[in-house]
Design a protein around this motif. Sequence first.
Motif, mmCIF file in Angstrom:
data_model
loop_
_atom_site.group_PDB
_atom_site.id
_atom_site.type_symbol
_atom_site.label_atom_id
_atom_site.label_comp_id
_atom_site.label_asym_id
_atom_site.label_seq_id
_atom_site.Cartn_x
_atom_site.Cartn_y
_atom_site.Cartn_z
ATOM 1 N N ILE A 1 0.966 -1.309 -0.114
ATOM 2 C CA ILE A 1 -0.147 -0.009 0.131
ATOM 3 C C ILE A 1 0.648 1.423 0.104
ATOM 4 O O ILE A 1 0.673 2.282 -0.726
ATOM 5 N N LEU A 2 1.718 1.391 0.881
ATOM 6 C CA LEU A 2 2.804 2.295 0.959
ATOM 7 C C LEU A 2 3.449 2.671 -0.426
ATOM 8 O O LEU A 2 3.398 3.885 -1.197
ATOM 9 N N ALA A 3 3.812 1.673 -1.002
ATOM 10 C CA ALA A 3 4.517 1.668 -2.533
ATOM 11 C C ALA A 3 3.377 2.382 -3.550
ATOM 12 O O ALA A 3 3.860 3.119 -4.368
ATOM 13 N N GLN A 4 2.205 1.704 -3.364
ATOM 14 C CA GLN A 4 1.242 2.217 -4.521
ATOM 15 C C GLN A 4 0.435 3.305 -3.990
ATOM 16 O O GLN A 4 -0.505 3.624 -4.757
ATOM 17 N N TRP A 5 0.746 4.107 -2.952
ATOM 18 C CA TRP A 5 -0.081 5.196 -2.423
ATOM 19 C C TRP A 5 -0.155 6.201 -3.424
ATOM 20 O O TRP A 5 1.063 6.800 -3.820
ATOM 21 N N PRO A 6 -1.237 7.016 -3.894
ATOM 22 C CA PRO A 6 -1.331 7.869 -4.790
ATOM 23 C C PRO A 6 -0.580 8.990 -4.280
ATOM 24 O O PRO A 6 -0.983 9.558 -3.332
ATOM 25 N N LYS A 7 0.431 9.497 -5.144
ATOM 26 C CA LYS A 7 1.117 10.731 -4.783
ATOM 27 C C LYS A 7 0.596 11.864 -4.784
ATOM 28 O O LYS A 7 0.727 12.933 -3.755
ATOM 29 N N ASP A 8 -0.723 12.323 -5.248
ATOM 30 C CA ASP A 8 -1.378 13.411 -5.255
ATOM 31 C C ASP A 8 -2.384 13.402 -4.166
ATOM 32 O O ASP A 8 -2.860 14.571 -3.519
ATOM 33 N N LYS A 9 -2.417 12.415 -3.093
ATOM 34 C CA LYS A 9 -3.330 12.406 -2.076
ATOM 35 C C LYS A 9 -2.487 13.048 -0.818
ATOM 36 O O LYS A 9 -1.338 12.668 -0.587
ATOM 37 N N GLU A 10 -3.290 13.944 -0.172
ATOM 38 C CA GLU A 10 -2.686 14.336 1.222
ATOM 39 C C GLU A 10 -2.819 13.500 2.207
ATOM 40 O O GLU A 10 -3.440 12.502 2.287
ATOM 41 N N ASN A 11 -2.036 13.720 3.225
ATOM 42 C CA ASN A 11 -1.815 13.018 4.437
ATOM 43 C C ASN A 11 -1.739 11.606 4.154
ATOM 44 O O ASN A 11 -2.386 10.549 4.896
ATOM 45 N N GLY A 12 -1.003 11.000 3.327
ATOM 46 C CA GLY A 12 -0.539 9.661 3.212
ATOM 47 C C GLY A 12 0.383 9.071 4.194
ATOM 48 O O GLY A 12 0.643 9.938 4.867
ATOM 49 N N PRO A 13 0.181 7.907 4.326
ATOM 50 C CA PRO A 13 1.151 7.102 5.539
ATOM 51 C C PRO A 13 2.569 7.488 5.147
ATOM 52 O O PRO A 13 2.813 7.236 4.010
ATOM 53 N N ARG A 14 3.554 7.465 6.040
ATOM 54 C CA ARG A 14 4.824 7.426 6.042
ATOM 55 C C ARG A 14 5.620 6.094 6.168
ATOM 56 O O ARG A 14 6.473 5.744 5.743
ATOM 57 N N THR A 15 4.909 5.321 7.229
ATOM 58 C CA THR A 15 5.618 4.110 7.566
ATOM 59 C C THR A 15 4.413 3.042 7.655
ATOM 60 O O THR A 15 3.139 3.325 7.792
ATOM 61 N N VAL A 16 4.506 1.702 7.847
ATOM 62 C CA VAL A 16 3.713 0.642 7.948
ATOM 63 C C VAL A 16 2.983 1.011 9.271
ATOM 64 O O VAL A 16 1.987 0.637 9.409
ATOM 65 N N LYS A 17 3.524 1.327 10.239
ATOM 66 C CA LYS A 17 2.848 1.663 11.419
ATOM 67 C C LYS A 17 1.457 2.647 11.440
ATOM 68 O O LYS A 17 0.824 2.774 12.206
ATOM 69 N N ASP A 18 1.841 3.547 10.250
ATOM 70 C CA ASP A 18 0.576 4.532 10.247
ATOM 71 C C ASP A 18 -0.583 3.985 9.536
ATOM 72 O O ASP A 18 -1.547 4.458 9.445
ATOM 73 N N VAL A 19 -0.476 2.813 8.981
ATOM 74 C CA VAL A 19 -1.748 1.986 8.381
ATOM 75 C C VAL A 19 -2.279 1.008 9.233
ATOM 76 O O VAL A 19 -1.616 0.158 9.629
ATOM 77 N N LYS A 20 -3.518 1.101 9.217
ATOM 78 C CA LYS A 20 -4.390 0.025 9.909
ATOM 79 C C LYS A 20 -5.185 -0.476 8.584
ATOM 80 O O LYS A 20 -5.522 -0.020 7.819
ATOM 81 N N LEU A 21 -5.418 -1.924 8.203
ATOM 82 C CA LEU A 21 -6.068 -2.472 7.518
ATOM 83 C C LEU A 21 -7.399 -3.254 8.357
ATOM 84 O O LEU A 21 -7.330 -3.659 9.254
ATOM 85 N N ILE A 22 -8.580 -3.024 7.647
ATOM 86 C CA ILE A 22 -9.677 -3.439 8.265
ATOM 87 C C ILE A 22 -10.509 -4.436 7.252
ATOM 88 O O ILE A 22 -10.648 -3.876 6.025
#
Length: 114
Positions: free
Chosen positions: A38-59
């Motif tokens: 997800i981090l590698a594919q995160w859209p560059k134009d989106k604000e407030n994207g995750p910086r590390t795996v710890k910033d991401v929660k999957l549900i």
Amino acid sequence: MAGVQDQLEIKFRLSDGSDIGPKSFPAATSVSTLKESILAQWPKDKENGPRTVKDVKLISAGKILENNRTVGECRSPICDVPTTMHVVVQPPSSEKEKKMTSEPKQNKCVCVIL
């Protein structure tokens, strides 16, 4: 045929309703590896994207997935493909604390005398 069943097609739904994927992952893939994808594919134009795996929660199916679990362990028995997982970005706790300390505290208690 067993090789096909060992692959899961997963789509990641972001908070704004847009998607990353779908993409196929082996059932043995860890949740942590999904987050790295997800981090590698995160859209560059989106604000407030995750910086590390710890910033991401999957549900998935209403449950927050643990990093050490595999995709196969988290798979819903009801549906096979495609699976949609919701992505929640949480800022690191230090940013939350800064935000809380910079805002003036307001007393939100209300007393009602009858």
